[in-house]
Design an enzyme around this catalytic site. Structure first.
Site, PDB file in Angstrom:
ATOM      1  N   GLY A  40       0.831  -1.216   0.000  1.00  0.00           N
ATOM      2  CA  GLY A  40       0.000   0.000   0.000  1.00  0.00           C
ATOM      3  C   GLY A  40       0.856   1.253   0.000  1.00  0.00           C
ATOM      4  O   GLY A  40       0.562   2.225   0.700  1.00  0.00           O
TER       5      GLY A  40
ATOM      6  N   VAL B 159      -3.555  -7.352  -3.280  1.00  0.00           N
ATOM      7  CA  VAL B 159      -3.301  -8.298  -2.171  1.00  0.00           C
ATOM      8  C   VAL B 159      -4.399  -9.358  -2.051  1.00  0.00           C
ATOM      9  O   VAL B 159      -4.205 -10.367  -1.388  1.00  0.00           O
ATOM     10  CB  VAL B 159      -3.109  -7.593  -0.802  1.00  0.00           C
TER      11      VAL B 159
ATOM     12  N   ASN C  49       0.701  -2.841   5.377  1.00  0.00           N
ATOM     13  CA  ASN C  49      -0.078  -1.607   5.528  1.00  0.00           C
ATOM     14  C   ASN C  49      -1.306  -1.555   4.619  1.00  0.00           C
ATOM     15  O   ASN C  49      -2.307  -0.921   4.966  1.00  0.00           O
ATOM     16  CB  ASN C  49       0.863  -0.425   5.220  1.00  0.00           C
TER      17      ASN C  49
ATOM     18  N   THR D 128       1.295   3.310  -2.453  1.00  0.00           N
ATOM     19  CA  THR D 128       0.889   4.309  -3.453  1.00  0.00           C
ATOM     20  C   THR D 128       0.234   5.534  -2.820  1.00  0.00           C
ATOM     21  O   THR D 128      -0.052   6.503  -3.517  1.00  0.00           O
ATOM     22  CB  THR D 128      -0.114   3.696  -4.455  1.00  0.00           C
TER      23      THR D 128
ATOM     24  N   TYR E 243     -15.416  -3.307   9.348  1.00  0.00           N
ATOM     25  CA  TYR E 243     -14.057  -2.728   9.339  1.00  0.00           C
ATOM     26  C   TYR E 243     -13.394  -3.007  10.687  1.00  0.00           C
ATOM     27  O   TYR E 243     -12.231  -3.443  10.738  1.00  0.00           O
ATOM     28  CB  TYR E 243     -14.096  -1.223   9.051  1.00  0.00           C
TER      29      TYR E 243
ATOM     30  N   SER F 147      -5.294  -0.627  13.944  1.00  0.00           N
ATOM     31  CA  SER F 147      -6.075   0.614  14.058  1.00  0.00           C
ATOM     32  C   SER F 147      -6.648   0.695  15.471  1.00  0.00           C
ATOM     33  O   SER F 147      -6.812  -0.329  16.145  1.00  0.00           O
ATOM     34  CB  SER F 147      -7.239   0.586  13.069  1.00  0.00           C
TER      35      SER F 147
HETATM   36  P1  NDP Z   1      -4.988   5.135   1.821  1.00  0.00           P
HETATM   37  O1  NDP Z   1      -6.307   4.858   1.179  1.00  0.00           O
HETATM   38  O2  NDP Z   1      -4.372   6.461   1.616  1.00  0.00           O
HETATM   39  O3  NDP Z   1      -3.939   3.998   1.381  1.00  0.00           O
HETATM   40  C1  NDP Z   1      -4.307   2.662   1.285  1.00  0.00           C
HETATM   41  C2  NDP Z   1      -3.219   1.902   0.563  1.00  0.00           C
HETATM   42  O4  NDP Z   1      -3.589   0.509   0.511  1.00  0.00           O
HETATM   43  C3  NDP Z   1      -3.027   2.379  -0.864  1.00  0.00           C
HETATM   44  O5  NDP Z   1      -1.659   2.441  -1.172  1.00  0.00           O
HETATM   45  C4  NDP Z   1      -3.696   1.289  -1.683  1.00  0.00           C
HETATM   46  O6  NDP Z   1      -3.020   1.129  -2.913  1.00  0.00           O
HETATM   47  C5  NDP Z   1      -3.470   0.050  -0.821  1.00  0.00           C
HETATM   48  N1  NDP Z   1      -4.463  -0.961  -1.117  1.00  0.00           N
HETATM   49  C6  NDP Z   1      -5.786  -0.884  -0.886  1.00  0.00           C
HETATM   50  N2  NDP Z   1      -6.414  -1.963  -1.370  1.00  0.00           N
HETATM   51  C7  NDP Z   1      -5.451  -2.754  -1.912  1.00  0.00           C
HETATM   52  C8  NDP Z   1      -5.466  -3.989  -2.585  1.00  0.00           C
HETATM   53  N3  NDP Z   1      -6.605  -4.671  -2.789  1.00  0.00           N
HETATM   54  N4  NDP Z   1      -4.293  -4.507  -3.024  1.00  0.00           N
HETATM   55  C9  NDP Z   1      -3.145  -3.834  -2.835  1.00  0.00           C
HETATM   56  N5  NDP Z   1      -3.055  -2.657  -2.197  1.00  0.00           N
HETATM   57  C10 NDP Z   1      -4.206  -2.116  -1.753  1.00  0.00           C
HETATM   58  O7  NDP Z   1      -5.213   4.840   3.382  1.00  0.00           O
HETATM   59  P2  NDP Z   1      -4.232   4.868   4.646  1.00  0.00           P
HETATM   60  O8  NDP Z   1      -2.864   5.216   4.269  1.00  0.00           O
HETATM   61  O9  NDP Z   1      -4.911   5.676   5.675  1.00  0.00           O
HETATM   62  O10 NDP Z   1      -4.345   3.346   5.095  1.00  0.00           O
HETATM   63  C11 NDP Z   1      -3.226   2.513   5.293  1.00  0.00           C
HETATM   64  C12 NDP Z   1      -3.528   1.538   6.428  1.00  0.00           C
HETATM   65  O11 NDP Z   1      -3.737   2.265   7.628  1.00  0.00           O
HETATM   66  C13 NDP Z   1      -4.788   0.681   6.225  1.00  0.00           C
HETATM   67  O12 NDP Z   1      -4.521  -0.628   6.659  1.00  0.00           O
HETATM   68  C14 NDP Z   1      -5.809   1.348   7.140  1.00  0.00           C
HETATM   69  O13 NDP Z   1      -6.796   0.447   7.569  1.00  0.00           O
HETATM   70  C15 NDP Z   1      -4.904   1.788   8.271  1.00  0.00           C
HETATM   71  N6  NDP Z   1      -5.442   2.845   9.136  1.00  0.00           N
HETATM   72  C16 NDP Z   1      -5.776   4.060   8.605  1.00  0.00           C
HETATM   73  C17 NDP Z   1      -6.267   5.051   9.446  1.00  0.00           C
HETATM   74  C18 NDP Z   1      -6.717   6.374   8.955  1.00  0.00           C
HETATM   75  O14 NDP Z   1      -7.413   7.100   9.706  1.00  0.00           O
HETATM   76  N7  NDP Z   1      -6.346   6.797   7.748  1.00  0.00           N
HETATM   77  C19 NDP Z   1      -6.382   4.829  10.892  1.00  0.00           C
HETATM   78  C20 NDP Z   1      -6.009   3.505  11.323  1.00  0.00           C
HETATM   79  C21 NDP Z   1      -5.540   2.560  10.468  1.00  0.00           C
HETATM   80  P3  NDP Z   1      -3.726   0.913  -4.330  1.00  0.00           P
HETATM   81  O15 NDP Z   1      -5.077   1.567  -4.265  1.00  0.00           O
HETATM   82  O16 NDP Z   1      -2.778   1.535  -5.304  1.00  0.00           O
HETATM   83  O17 NDP Z   1      -3.783  -0.560  -4.463  1.00  0.00           O
HETATM   84  C1  8X3 Z   2      -9.169   4.044  10.784  1.00  0.00           C
HETATM   85  C2  8X3 Z   2      -9.510   4.800  12.020  1.00  0.00           C
HETATM   86  O1  8X3 Z   2     -11.423   5.422  13.554  1.00  0.00           O
HETATM   87  O2  8X3 Z   2     -11.729   5.769  11.163  1.00  0.00           O
HETATM   88  O3  8X3 Z   2      -8.772   2.752  11.090  1.00  0.00           O
HETATM   89  O4  8X3 Z   2     -11.768   3.552  12.089  1.00  0.00           O
HETATM   90  S1  8X3 Z   2     -11.183   4.888  12.203  1.00  0.00           S
END
Ligand code: NDP
Ligand code: 8X3
Length: 250
Positions: free
Chosen positions: A9, A59, A85, A11, A151, A138
């Site tokens: 992830g 993935v 991630n 990107t 989720y 998370s």
């Molecule tokens: P983004 O949406 O900015 O990034 C998500 C990343 O995951 C992208 O690079 C995307 O790449 C990749 N991804 C999603 N689906 C797939 C797939 N099927 N195959 C391969 N890659 C995939 O979100 P975040 O950076 O916020 O999220 C990253 C992690 O952090 C996640 O696990 C999320 O649950 C967790 N998280 C986020 C929080 C938040 O508030 N933002 C809080 C707590 C946890 P692409 O689309 O190019 O495949």
């Molecule tokens: C992402 C944080 O609180 O939006 O995991 O679920 S929350």
């Protein structure tokens, strides 16, 4: 000595920032995601600093994951750090209004996807009895919140798997850590709300959210501890956030 980190992830959001932070620490980076053009952009930026290899795969597709990791040149197979991630949320509805498609996406990406990648990378770490897996959980994996149902379940699974992996890998020289962010402004909410930017922006209204770089800094700190230290679990909240549901909003 060459140190290699694979970030899924990469990107966007936390993964992209983590690739940059680990590159600054000197790690050679394997950056993965589905959006090849974004991976190319990241490569252009990163390769000024360290060697970079990109792998495009979903993935959810276990054959694609297997092929991608198997395709790594020998010199890139000695992966020291794996940051699991890649993940996202799809929808925010009461369970009685949930969509099967959204539920499957979250479980397939956040849980099974993490397992597929781990399954392919672990043998490479075990061959050297050295490695560090950092799973991105998370606050939603510690407490449920209204409409978060599936989720939250997917992130509770990441929490359980992180603890279980730590137990199973303790005699193999492999550390397992879990980094649990709170509210981070990335593409996360836009994906959750299927491109509705206004609704996504509302999540962060009246609060200063975390930035992806804040989480990347913590991940870089976690992997840079000496061998005798494992930061097993770290929860990182926004300053104005007390729990998944309680924040001080202006
Ligand atoms: P983004 O949406 O900015 O990034 C998500 C990343 O995951 C992208 O690079 C995307 O790449 C990749 N991804 C999603 N689906 C797939 C797939 N099927 N195959 C391969 N890659 C995939 O979100 P975040 O950076 O916020 O999220 C990253 C992690 O952090 C996640 O696990 C999320 O649950 C967790 N998280 C986020 C929080 C938040 O508030 N933002 C809080 C707590 C946890 P692409 O689309 O190019 O495949
Ligand atoms: C992402 C944080 O609180 O939006 O995991 O679920 S929350």
């Amino acid at each position: 000595m060459t140190r290699i980190a694979l970030v899924t992830g990469a990107t966007s959001g936390i993964g992209r920032a983590t690739a940059l932070a680990l590159a600054k620490q000197g790690y050679h980076i394997i950056a993965t995601g589905r959006r090849t053009e974004r991976l190319e952009e990241l490569k252009q930026e990163l390769q000024e600093v360290v060697p970079v290899l990109t792998l495009t795969f979903d993935v959810r597709d276990k054959e694609a994951v297997q092929q991608a990791i198997a395709s790594l040149p020998e010199a890139w197979k000695q992966i020291e750090v794996l940051v699991n991630n890649a993940g996202n949320a799809h929808g925010l509805s009461p369970i009685q209004e949930g969509s099967l498609e959204d539920w499957e996406a979250m479980l397939d990406i956040n849980v099974k996807g993490l397992l597929y990648v781990t399954h392919e990378v672990l043998p490479l770490m075990l061959a050297h009895k050295k490695g560090h897996i950092v799973n991105i959980g998370s606050i939603a994996g510690k407490e449920v919140y209204p409409n978060g149902n599936v989720y939250c379940a997917s992130k509770f699974a990441v929490d359980a798997l992180s603890k279980a992996m730590r137990l199973d890998l303790i005699h193999e020289g492999i550390k397992v850590s879990e980094v649990n962010p709170g509210l981070v402004q990335t593409e996360f909410s836009e994906v959750r709300f299927k491109g509705d930017k206004e609704r996504a922006a509302g999540v962060y209204k009246g609060i200063e959210p975390l930035r992806a770089e804040d989480i990347a800094d913590v991940i870089a700190f976690v992997v840079s501890r000496p061998a005798h230290v494992n930061l097993a679990e770290v929860m990182v909240l926004a300053g104005a956030q007390a729990s998944a549901t309680i924040a001080s909003r202006k």
